[in-house]
Design a protein around this motif. Structure first.
Motif, PDB file in Angstrom:
ATOM      1  N   TYR A  93       0.768  -1.166  -0.121  1.00  0.00           N
ATOM      2  CA  TYR A  93      -0.120  -0.005  -0.139  1.00  0.00           C
ATOM      3  C   TYR A  93       0.908   1.592   0.109  1.00  0.00           C
ATOM      4  N   TRP A  94       1.953   1.217   0.773  1.00  0.00           N
ATOM      5  CA  TRP A  94       2.748   2.495   1.169  1.00  0.00           C
ATOM      6  C   TRP A  94       3.816   2.696   0.152  1.00  0.00           C
ATOM      7  N   LEU A  95       4.467   1.283  -0.273  1.00  0.00           N
ATOM      8  CA  LEU A  95       5.891   1.434  -0.844  1.00  0.00           C
ATOM      9  C   LEU A  95       5.700   2.000  -2.243  1.00  0.00           C
ATOM     10  N   PRO A  96       4.473   1.812  -3.086  1.00  0.00           N
ATOM     11  CA  PRO A  96       4.430   2.434  -4.393  1.00  0.00           C
ATOM     12  C   PRO A  96       4.305   4.097  -4.353  1.00  0.00           C
ATOM     13  N   LYS A  97       3.874   4.367  -3.290  1.00  0.00           N
ATOM     14  CA  LYS A  97       3.657   5.884  -3.003  1.00  0.00           C
ATOM     15  C   LYS A  97       5.067   6.389  -2.280  1.00  0.00           C
ATOM     16  N   TYR A  98       6.014   5.795  -2.192  1.00  0.00           N
ATOM     17  CA  TYR A  98       7.211   6.190  -1.406  1.00  0.00           C
ATOM     18  C   TYR A  98       7.912   7.135  -2.138  1.00  0.00           C
ATOM     19  N   SER A  99       8.028   8.310  -1.722  1.00  0.00           N
ATOM     20  CA  SER A  99       8.858   9.588  -2.119  1.00  0.00           C
ATOM     21  C   SER A  99      10.202   9.488  -1.762  1.00  0.00           C
ATOM     22  N   VAL A 100      11.076   9.115  -2.605  1.00  0.00           N
ATOM     23  CA  VAL A 100      12.544   9.118  -2.192  1.00  0.00           C
ATOM     24  C   VAL A 100      13.064  10.683  -1.816  1.00  0.00           C
ATOM     25  N   TRP A 101      12.664  11.509  -2.611  1.00  0.00           N
ATOM     26  CA  TRP A 101      13.153  12.828  -2.411  1.00  0.00           C
ATOM     27  C   TRP A 101      12.438  13.419  -0.832  1.00  0.00           C
ATOM     28  N   ASP A 102      11.566  13.064  -0.582  1.00  0.00           N
ATOM     29  CA  ASP A 102      10.951  13.622   0.584  1.00  0.00           C
ATOM     30  C   ASP A 102      11.178  12.789   1.769  1.00  0.00           C
ATOM     31  N   TYR A 103      11.135  11.450   1.518  1.00  0.00           N
ATOM     32  CA  TYR A 103      11.686  10.539   2.956  1.00  0.00           C
ATOM     33  C   TYR A 103      12.911   9.753   2.988  1.00  0.00           C
ATOM     34  N   GLY A 104      13.695   9.829   1.777  1.00  0.00           N
ATOM     35  CA  GLY A 104      14.771   9.042   1.536  1.00  0.00           C
ATOM     36  C   GLY A 104      15.811   9.582   2.645  1.00  0.00           C
ATOM     37  N   MET A 105      16.334  10.593   2.635  1.00  0.00           N
ATOM     38  CA  MET A 105      17.306  11.075   3.601  1.00  0.00           C
ATOM     39  C   MET A 105      16.957  10.794   4.881  1.00  0.00           C
ATOM     40  N   PRO A 106      15.623  11.412   5.212  1.00  0.00           N
ATOM     41  CA  PRO A 106      15.352  11.314   6.788  1.00  0.00           C
ATOM     42  C   PRO A 106      15.415   9.755   7.404  1.00  0.00           C
ATOM     43  N   ASP A 107      14.863   8.872   6.452  1.00  0.00           N
ATOM     44  CA  ASP A 107      14.940   7.534   6.788  1.00  0.00           C
ATOM     45  C   ASP A 107      16.286   6.873   7.058  1.00  0.00           C
ATOM     46  N   LEU A 108      17.230   7.471   6.005  1.00  0.00           N
ATOM     47  CA  LEU A 108      18.629   6.793   5.986  1.00  0.00           C
ATOM     48  C   LEU A 108      19.203   7.460   7.314  1.00  0.00           C
ATOM     49  N   VAL A 109      19.127   8.540   7.641  1.00  0.00           N
ATOM     50  CA  VAL A 109      19.816   9.059   8.896  1.00  0.00           C
ATOM     51  C   VAL A 109      19.276   8.552  10.224  1.00  0.00           C
ATOM     52  N   SER A 110      17.752   8.273  10.103  1.00  0.00           N
ATOM     53  CA  SER A 110      17.324   7.746  11.303  1.00  0.00           C
ATOM     54  C   SER A 110      17.513   6.191  11.566  1.00  0.00           C
ATOM     55  N   GLY A 111      17.587   5.415  10.288  1.00  0.00           N
ATOM     56  CA  GLY A 111      17.947   4.015  10.375  1.00  0.00           C
ATOM     57  C   GLY A 111      19.481   3.866  10.594  1.00  0.00           C
TER      58      GLY A 111
END
Length: 813
Positions: free
Chosen positions: A65-83
């Protein structure tokens, strides 16, 4: 809105609605129209359509449900730093909590890897970090050490008759035990999720969970003392194991290994200082300083260059194999021995997971599916168990880091798992010289937040004494009975508190707030006014089998009518009335017989002029004397009744039923006239036709209804406010039937108000309604019932209710 509009009075004119009239107006649907039959439900569940298939796949795999809508530009860097931040925390916590589970540290790294990847596909929370957790690690450790104690793996040395533990064999078997427990717990969670049993977590209240984790923190501290002091206490299991272990550790304190204690003390001092500095600088730091990772790196370097293991015999982590282990099927023969622990792990893990998930979901405005969370957590445990992982759930500290560093989706969990994977594949061997005392110190310092939960005692003392008792009972039972039995005892006690509170509710009689349609407790509100002739009775809890008898007793007490004794008295009075009628009939028969005899005598003597004046005079004299005796008897009866409250029939008795009775008040009652009545059982009326009936009747002549308790015969109607009832069972329904029947015998009408639709449906299905009890006795609100009572019964004994006197509403009839 100005004050005039806000506080103005409104006049509402409408019809008084009982349940039957309300259904006619609203056209309430029948039960069959609302609830489909079992056949239809089964047919719909087996029918497969494309939209239904799509919804099923989406709900089972939320990632689609959410992965096809995933925005790398909006969520990519915050998720990487958090991970990356969370992954760095996984390393020290995974190895440290593996010691709590009595397993080699590398299995803590495995536990931080596989479950996080599984949760990525099936989880619905975007911010929780799945992995090792203190409480679950302690619970797993209690299982592994119970089933694989050191004494079972001793190797005897024949030369000097000493023994040592086969650590490799012991750890191998403990890994099997932990994996079997984890897989079984995961399967239980999946099964509960499939059958939509996600609400089970709601039975674990917040005070219970916080007290349980606080007590588990104490277990974790005691379990780490052997690493901090460098001693080897005996491992105990079962109830009071914590006390025995602590006692053994205290006895071994003179044998403390000083180098290990120095390492522990220095590590804890540096960790506490670094964490305080981290908290002070947190508003200015984009990412918290990874103090645990810095500690294990520094500790490993110091231990390697100072050779702490070889020179000072400081215990270290030991060999950490590089690479991933192949999956293997757990030993199913262990399932029977660990099923109780597995169930406890499943419930506790899910309770922590759903509480954290809902907390972040409310904060960020998305929904967490409780049943799907149960399935996701279960699959994370079940699949992880095949890779030698132990039970997992979200960690509060890691989840807060993931959320505070900007994590947006479950991709942050994938990034943290990659950090752990790189460590297992390439960096694991670098931590072989890490002292176990450092890992134990990390656990010790990280439990600081749980120890702060002791402040709940003060908070709960001020807010809720019952929740405080739940907290204390949970803490004591968990400390003394161990984690599994303590959880069972805590849940049982918490459920008993709920039953107790529903079994002992607050009963009140309501009065009207003048000028409104509001009704409040007369005892707690000064301005509430009692409705003339009407008693409004309310219980603060629903009525069911556990409190039905208490409800009836409270109704008798609050209404002031001891219905059982009043019915007995009424039946006695009815018996006396019947005896009067029989005596009158016998006198009438004797009188008629004498008249016929006199007539025959007169006819026989008609031909004779002689008349016996004495006999005739004697006959009429006897009649007059008998009539005078009857009058005297009635006069004596009246004198005996004087000063009491007695019952007289207002309508003649018919063969079809009893006459209508009217209760009259006399003089002051005799307070001692009920001595014999207290010996009677409620409802014992079998002696009405017995040989001692006349004796009891003479006793009853001395009984005043005023002496039967608080006698307020200005009540003609009782309204039962059932607005608090969300269900009603068969026992409560029978009790309600008895209330209607008993009070009708003393000419008091019973009405029910505020019944929810579900309660009305239950009354219909249980055949509650009959010729004498109809939906005319049910009202949508208390106010409607009051207006009906005052207009229906008020005219006979009280002034008829005038709606124009009500400044709030006017109701036409």
């Amino acid at each position: 809105m100005d004050s005039t509009r806000r506080f103005g009075k409104y006049r509402v004119e409408r019809e008084v609605l009982d349940e039957q009239r309300l259904e006619e107006i609203t056209q309430r649907k029948a039960y069959s129209d609302i609830h489909r039959s079992l056949t239809e439900q089964l047919r719909d569940s087996l029918r497969c359509t494309l939209p239904k298939l799509k919804r099923g796949v989406m709900s089972s795999l939320p990632v689609l449900y959410w992965l096809p809508k995933y925005s790398v530009w909006d969520y990519g860097m915050p998720d990487l730093v958090s991970g990356i931040s969370v992954g760095i925390m996984h390393l020290p916590q995974g190895m440290a909590y593996a010691l709590l589970a009595s397993l080699p540290p590398v299995f803590g790294l495995y536990t931080s890897l596989y479950p996080a990847l599984i949760y990525f596909f099936f989880g619905t929370s975007r911010h929780i970090s799945i992995g090792t957790f203190t409480v679950l690690s302690i619970m797993v450790g209690s299982v592994t050490e119970r089933l694989a104690p050191d004494v079972d793996f001793l190797i005897m040395n024949g030369t000097n008759i000493t023994s040592e533990v086969d650590i490799a064999a012991r750890d191998s078997f403990r890994v099997q035990v932990a994996a079997a427990t984890t897989v079984l717990g995961g399967l239980i969670q999946v099964l509960l999720g499939v059958v939509k049993f996600g609400f089970v977590g709601t039975y674990l209240s917040e005070p219970l969970v916080r007290a349980y984790t606080t007590a588990a923190a104490a277990h974790a501290v005691v379990a780490q003392l052997k690493y901090i002091f460098g001693v080897s206490p005996t491992r105990f299991s079962g109830p009071l194991s914590l006390v025995y272990t602590l006692k053994d550790v205290c006895s071994l304190l003179p044998h403390t290994h000083l180098p290990t204690l120095v390492v522990s003390a220095v590590t804890m001092a540096l960790l506490i200082a670094a964490k305080e500095l981290n908290s002070f600088l947190s508003p200015k730091l984009p990412v918290p300083i990874p103090v645990e990772l810095i500690t294990i790196v520094a500790g490993t370097l110091v231990s390697s260059y100072a050779h702490l293991n070889s020179n000072y015999t400081v215990s270290v982590v030991g060999e950490i194999p590089s690479g991933l282990s192949s999956p293997c099927v757990p030993d199913v023969r262990l399932f029977g021995e660990v099923i109780g622990d597995a169930f406890a792990l499943a419930i506790v893990g899910y309770a922590i997971s759903i509480s954290l998930g809902k907390t972040f979901a409310i904060k960020h405005g998305y929904k967490v599916d409780s049943n799907q969370e149960l399935v996701a957590l279960g699959l994370s445990n079940a699949v992880g168990g095949f890779f030698q992982c132990f039970s997992v759930c979200p960690s509060m500290s890691r989840s807060l880091i993931q959320e505070s560093t900007g994590g947006k989706t479950q991709m942050a969990g994938v990034a943290s798992a990659l950090i752990v994977l790189v460590t297992i594949l390439k960096l694991g061997t670098l931590f072989q010289e890490l002292p176990k005392a450092i890992l134990a110190s990390i656990v010790f310092v990280n439990l600081k937040g749980m120890f702060k939960q002791y402040a709940d005692i003060v908070t709960l003392w001020r807010s809720s004494k019952i929740d405080l008792v739940v907290w204390l009972v949970t803490w004591v039972s968990t400390m003394l009975l161990n984690l599994d039995l303590g959880l069972a005892a805590s849940i049982t006690f918490a459920l008993f508190t709920v039953i107790f509170r529903t079994q002992m509710p607050t009963y009140s009689v309501l009065g009207n707030v003048p000028g409104t349609e509001l009704y409040v407790d007369l005892e707690t509100h000064r301005q509430a006014r009692e409705i003339p002739g009407v008693t409004i009775f309310r219980s603060s809890a629903t009525v069911y089998f556990a409190n039905a008898d208490l409800y009836l007793e409270a109704l008798k007490k609050k209404s002031g009518l001891d219905i059982s004794k009043m019915i007995i008295y009424k039946r006695r009075q009815e018996a006396k009335q019947r005896r009067r009628e029989r005596r009158a009939e016998r006198r009438a028969k004797r009188q008629a017989k004498k008249e016929r005899r006199a007539q025959r005598t007169a006819e026989g003597l008609s031909g004779s002029p002689a008349v016996s004046v004495e006999e005739d005079v004697g006959f009429w004299g006897d009649t007059c004397i008998e009539g005078t005796g009857s009058e005297r008897e009635d006069q004596a009866w009246t004198e005996r009744e004087n000063g009491t409250v007695f019952v007289i029939p207002t309508t003649p008795r018919t063969p079809d039923g009893p006459s209508r009775w009217e209760y009259l008040k006399g003089g002051a009652p005799d307070s001692t006239s009920l001595g014999w009545m207290s010996e009677l059982q409620d409802g014992d009326t079998t002696t009405l036709g017995s040989s001692s009936e006349d004796t009891l009747s003479r006793d009853l002549e001395r009984v005043s209804l005023g002496s039967l308790g608080k006698w307020t015969w200005d009540i003609h109607s009782i309204i039962l406010d059932l607005s608090t009832a969300n269900f009603i069972d068969i026992v409560a329904i029978k009790m309600m039937k008895n209330v209607f029947q008993d009070f009708s015998e003393i000419d008091v009408d019973i009405y029910m108000a505020g019944c929810q639709a579900s309660v009305v449906e239950q009354l219909e299905r249980s055949e509650f309604f009959s010729d004498s009890i109809t939906k005319r006795h049910l009202f949508a609100s208390v106010h409607d019932a009051v207006l009906y009572c005052l207009n229906h019964r008020g005219a006979s004994s009280f002034p008829r209710y005038d709606p124009s006197l009500d400044t709030h509403s006017s109701t036409k009839f």
